[in-house]
Write an enzyme that holds these catalytic residues in place. Sequence first.
Site, short mmCIF file in Angstrom:
data_model
loop_
_atom_site.label_atom_id
_atom_site.label_comp_id
_atom_site.label_asym_id
_atom_site.label_seq_id
_atom_site.Cartn_x
_atom_site.Cartn_y
_atom_site.Cartn_z
N SER A 288 0.84 -1.20 0.00
CA SER A 288 0.00 0.00 0.00
C SER A 288 0.88 1.26 0.00
O SER A 288 1.64 1.47 -0.93
CB SER A 288 -0.95 -0.05 1.21
OG SER A 288 -1.96 0.92 1.09
N GLU B 224 -8.28 -2.25 -2.75
CA GLU B 224 -7.51 -3.12 -3.63
C GLU B 224 -7.85 -2.88 -5.10
O GLU B 224 -6.98 -2.93 -5.97
CB GLU B 224 -7.75 -4.59 -3.27
CG GLU B 224 -6.76 -5.54 -3.91
CD GLU B 224 -5.33 -5.36 -3.43
OE1 GLU B 224 -4.41 -5.92 -4.06
OE2 GLU B 224 -5.13 -4.65 -2.41
N HIS C 41 -7.48 -5.91 0.02
CA HIS C 41 -6.40 -5.10 0.59
C HIS C 41 -6.19 -5.53 2.04
O HIS C 41 -6.57 -4.83 2.99
CB HIS C 41 -6.83 -3.62 0.52
CG HIS C 41 -5.68 -2.66 0.43
ND1 HIS C 41 -4.91 -2.50 -0.70
CD2 HIS C 41 -5.19 -1.75 1.32
CE1 HIS C 41 -4.01 -1.56 -0.51
NE2 HIS C 41 -4.15 -1.10 0.72
#
Length: 347
Positions: free
Chosen positions: A183, A293, A324
């Site tokens: 991330s 995501e 994610h």
Amino acid sequence: MHEAQTDLAKNPDISNPDDSRNRISKRIKRRILGLAATALALPLTAGLISGSVATAAPARTAPAGGYEEVFVDSSMGPIKVQIQWASRGGNAALYLLDGLRARDDRNAWSFETNALEQYRGDNVTLVMPVGGQSSFYSDWYANSNLNRQPVTYKWETFLTQELPAYLESRGVSRTNNGVLGLSMGGSAALTLAAYHRDQFKFAGSLSGYLNISAPGMREAIRVAMVSAGSFNVDAMWGPPWNPAWLRNDPFVFAPELAGLSLYISAASGLPGQFDQPRRPVDFVNTGSAIGLEALALMNSRAFQLRMNSLGIPATYSFPANGTHSWPYWGAELWKARGQILDTLNAW
């Protein structure tokens, strides 16, 4: 008698035993001082002839295996770093960068994944810096005024100057390193590798935001940083038109990545094997992980097209399912392991 007087004149010590002893004592002292001066001068002379003699540091080898937590001095104050040493004392290191909500007590790679177990038998040191919430691991312009941040973030300086200096004192190379993050840490890993090519040979981004200049991305980052610690993005890279935004956008600096070993991953956002919500809060978190995501996938796909247009190769992994969340990043770290160890010669 005349000859005797001449001998005494040539050798007065014979006529005066006290003077003889004094003169002998003085000669001995001069001889000792001369020898001492010569001894002191030899290392200096050797240094002038060969600089390695005067400046060579003692050879160091990293500890062979084991886990350690240390505090490393920085301009931000002491920074905690979790370290798993290379199994056989090798000089390679892999920096693992955290996400937007990085904690101040532990790097999430150390407890949200099995990263330590994955690499415990390998000859590479895992380096996990602690802290840096919402920092993008950058050198900020100022401290954030929204949350009264006490210090100005200087993470790029720490990760490329202060921390490598400490690790070098423990036997880790300054030049045989990889960096990987998820991330926020994904785009940061590519940024660090692009601008510090002498330090990093490998860079990996898992669900990273690699097209920061795309429409809406700067606003999304602003909102995300407010939600993760009430940080003001203007203190980081300035207003949206500031050149610092372009400097930290992998899509823009992509040409600087040529020649690096790269691993880029993002999943589809569709729930997969690790998504099994049961409580209401789980459904909320899963919904958020799906959206994050999907955004990371769009960014990473755009970055792939950019890299292909430049003819720069990279390894890409785009699983059909995955959100994610940490279990998927742990799985991708394992998939990247062979490439990382090959690049760093750390098997």
